[in-house]
Design a protein around this motif. Sequence first.
Motif, mmCIF file in Angstrom:
data_model
loop_
_atom_site.group_PDB
_atom_site.id
_atom_site.type_symbol
_atom_site.label_atom_id
_atom_site.label_comp_id
_atom_site.label_asym_id
_atom_site.label_seq_id
_atom_site.Cartn_x
_atom_site.Cartn_y
_atom_site.Cartn_z
ATOM 1 N N TYR A 188 0.858 -1.183 0.000
ATOM 2 C CA TYR A 188 0.000 0.000 0.000
ATOM 3 C C TYR A 188 0.897 1.238 0.000
ATOM 4 O O TYR A 188 1.927 1.272 0.697
ATOM 5 C CB TYR A 188 -0.876 0.055 1.250
ATOM 6 C CG TYR A 188 -2.103 -0.830 1.229
ATOM 7 C CD1 TYR A 188 -3.195 -0.517 0.424
ATOM 8 C CD2 TYR A 188 -2.181 -1.956 2.035
ATOM 9 C CE1 TYR A 188 -4.327 -1.314 0.422
ATOM 10 C CE2 TYR A 188 -3.310 -2.758 2.039
ATOM 11 C CZ TYR A 188 -4.382 -2.439 1.228
ATOM 12 O OH TYR A 188 -5.504 -3.224 1.223
ATOM 13 N N ILE A 189 0.496 2.237 -0.760
ATOM 14 C CA ILE A 189 1.143 3.548 -0.695
ATOM 15 C C ILE A 189 0.096 4.541 -0.205
ATOM 16 O O ILE A 189 -0.955 4.689 -0.836
ATOM 17 C CB ILE A 189 1.691 3.992 -2.060
ATOM 18 C CG1 ILE A 189 2.823 3.063 -2.519
ATOM 19 C CG2 ILE A 189 2.194 5.431 -2.002
ATOM 20 C CD1 ILE A 189 3.376 3.397 -3.896
ATOM 21 N N ALA A 190 0.357 5.182 0.933
ATOM 22 C CA ALA A 190 -0.517 6.235 1.439
ATOM 23 C C ALA A 190 0.105 7.579 1.076
ATOM 24 O O ALA A 190 1.313 7.763 1.200
ATOM 25 C CB ALA A 190 -0.668 6.125 2.954
ATOM 26 N N VAL A 191 -0.727 8.517 0.610
ATOM 27 C CA VAL A 191 -0.182 9.778 0.116
ATOM 28 C C VAL A 191 0.125 10.770 1.230
ATOM 29 O O VAL A 191 0.668 11.848 0.967
ATOM 30 C CB VAL A 191 -1.129 10.425 -0.920
ATOM 31 C CG1 VAL A 191 -1.236 9.563 -2.168
ATOM 32 C CG2 VAL A 191 -2.505 10.691 -0.321
ATOM 33 N N SER A 192 -0.191 10.418 2.479
ATOM 34 C CA SER A 192 0.162 11.262 3.621
ATOM 35 C C SER A 192 0.067 10.425 4.888
ATOM 36 O O SER A 192 -0.527 9.340 4.900
ATOM 37 C CB SER A 192 -0.756 12.485 3.721
ATOM 38 O OG SER A 192 -2.093 12.089 3.985
ATOM 39 N N LYS A 193 0.646 10.937 5.965
ATOM 40 C CA LYS A 193 0.551 10.255 7.252
ATOM 41 C C LYS A 193 -0.899 10.129 7.683
ATOM 42 O O LYS A 193 -1.315 9.106 8.229
ATOM 43 C CB LYS A 193 1.345 11.035 8.299
ATOM 44 C CG LYS A 193 2.841 11.063 8.053
ATOM 45 C CD LYS A 193 3.539 11.929 9.101
ATOM 46 C CE LYS A 193 5.029 12.037 8.809
ATOM 47 N NZ LYS A 193 5.705 12.938 9.777
ATOM 48 N N ALA A 194 -1.672 11.192 7.454
ATOM 49 C CA ALA A 194 -3.072 11.178 7.863
ATOM 50 C C ALA A 194 -3.854 10.082 7.142
ATOM 51 O O ALA A 194 -4.726 9.440 7.734
ATOM 52 C CB ALA A 194 -3.706 12.546 7.600
ATOM 53 N N ALA A 196 -2.591 7.236 5.947
ATOM 54 C CA ALA A 196 -2.165 5.952 6.501
ATOM 55 C C ALA A 196 -2.898 5.659 7.804
ATOM 56 O O ALA A 196 -3.375 4.544 8.040
ATOM 57 C CB ALA A 196 -0.651 5.961 6.731
ATOM 58 N N GLU A 197 -3.026 6.667 8.672
ATOM 59 C CA GLU A 197 -3.717 6.490 9.948
ATOM 60 C C GLU A 197 -5.210 6.260 9.734
ATOM 61 O O GLU A 197 -5.806 5.369 10.356
ATOM 62 C CB GLU A 197 -3.481 7.715 10.830
ATOM 63 C CG GLU A 197 -2.031 7.880 11.267
ATOM 64 C CD GLU A 197 -1.789 9.223 11.944
ATOM 65 O OE1 GLU A 197 -2.748 10.030 12.045
ATOM 66 O OE2 GLU A 197 -0.640 9.469 12.366
ATOM 67 N N ALA A 198 -5.825 7.032 8.868
ATOM 68 C CA ALA A 198 -7.269 6.933 8.652
ATOM 69 C C ALA A 198 -7.660 5.593 8.042
ATOM 70 O O ALA A 198 -8.776 5.111 8.266
ATOM 71 C CB ALA A 198 -7.750 8.074 7.749
ATOM 72 N N ASN A 199 -6.756 4.984 7.281
ATOM 73 C CA ASN A 199 -7.039 3.687 6.665
ATOM 74 C C ASN A 199 -6.594 2.509 7.523
ATOM 75 O O ASN A 199 -6.658 1.358 7.080
ATOM 76 C CB ASN A 199 -6.377 3.615 5.287
ATOM 77 C CG ASN A 199 -7.146 4.367 4.224
ATOM 78 O OD1 ASN A 199 -8.235 3.956 3.824
ATOM 79 N ND2 ASN A 199 -6.611 5.490 3.777
ATOM 80 N N GLY A 200 -6.124 2.780 8.722
ATOM 81 C CA GLY A 200 -5.772 1.719 9.647
ATOM 82 C C GLY A 200 -4.586 0.885 9.226
ATOM 83 O O GLY A 200 -4.487 -0.292 9.588
ATOM 84 N N LEU A 201 -3.633 1.476 8.479
ATOM 85 C CA LEU A 201 -2.482 0.704 8.026
ATOM 86 C C LEU A 201 -1.528 0.375 9.169
ATOM 87 O O LEU A 201 -0.876 -0.668 9.159
ATOM 88 C CB LEU A 201 -1.739 1.465 6.922
ATOM 89 C CG LEU A 201 -2.532 1.731 5.639
ATOM 90 C CD1 LEU A 201 -1.656 2.436 4.611
ATOM 91 C CD2 LEU A 201 -3.104 0.442 5.056
#
Length: 422
Positions: A188-194, A196-201
């Motif tokens: 998975y690539i999250a485009v921001s820290k927020a 990543a956190e919001a998607n429960g990674l």
Amino acid sequence: MRILLLSQFYPPVVGGIEAHVRGLAHGMAERGHAVAVATQSVPGLPPFESVDGVEIHRLSGALQRIGPLFADERRHAAPVPDPEMSWRLRGLAASFRPDIVHAHNWLGRSFLPLKRRSGARYVVTLHDCSRLCAQGRLIYRGESLCTLAYPARCLSCCSRQYGPLKGALTLAGNAAMRGPEASAVDLYIAVSKAVAEANGLEGAGVPYAIVPNFASGSSGEEQPPANAGELPREPFILQVGDVVHDKGVGVLLQAYAALTQPPPLVLVGRIGPAAPDPVPPGVSILGPRSPGFVREAWRRCLFGTIPSLCLDASPTVTLEAMSAGRAVVASERGGLIDQVGDGVTGILVPPGDAGRLAQAMAKLLADPVLRVKMGNAARARFEDRFASDVVLARIEALYLSLLSPGGLGDEAGLPSSATRAC
């Protein structure tokens, strides 16, 4: 490498994700890789074309033909595999033989049944909160951020956005596919820290990296578009993005009304059904415009505003402003926190606070030296962190690491909590 990108929409369809995927496709092609894009068919556009070395395949799906499921012409991909789309992707994968398949939204779910047989590494970029939130924005009733602590709210929220039937199906489909996707994804690539956190990674047992969106640098040599005359002759404040409540348009207009003799305020973007009408004096809503028009607007404006109420993942408009050397006044929320250096490249304010937003705008209006200083710092921050060459190199390194015998390693820039395949 042979790279297949999956995106439900692709230029000339306008949008931040669409611009990102196009930039990624052409950037990887320029680096010598074979690149194809699979996207949904669009009336009036050819099913196949090749643009600057990038193959564009516009594929039809069965669900897009069910008119009652869609409220407008943007027929979004479903959170579950579309049988016809999977069949067409199977043919494309067999002929193109990708090493990497990189999905950017729910269109990737139609590739999941093919993943094992294809032999390709599968990457999913999360541009929003759609891994856990079926409406993608993690905002409840258009007002406050949702914690997902009350699942019963999800059905109400999805029904409000999609309609009762489509809302229930979308919610159930997204929940059902979360596990299969996590089992199939290689990164998975999250485009921001927020995001990543919001998607429960964090702690989910899936490999992930945080890589921001990117933009090409602004060129001062570009000729203004023919319709640049729509912009005010005098200096103005600029907001680019959908003219909707979630983007803080109402808060912005309240703040603007509180300013004393302000310059014009220009809003550029798709106009939502609840857009203000009439608009206050001094405000112009131009609707969607070409990328060239937007670049010209950033070059000519005093500064920008991004007062989002929703969790903006990694807004491309911020990068456009930074590239043009313009400060922004933005909400202290989501990916904007990663992008904007508070007090250095712009000013962050509490989301929904019209008073603080007005104060920040007034501060920049009253101090041209500060505007220039912040604009120069924004340009430098852009070149260091968000320029296309910088981010493309990071994504390319992740691809190569996935294909290496040892799999993902420390050189890929993964956080220590990314447990699988690290």
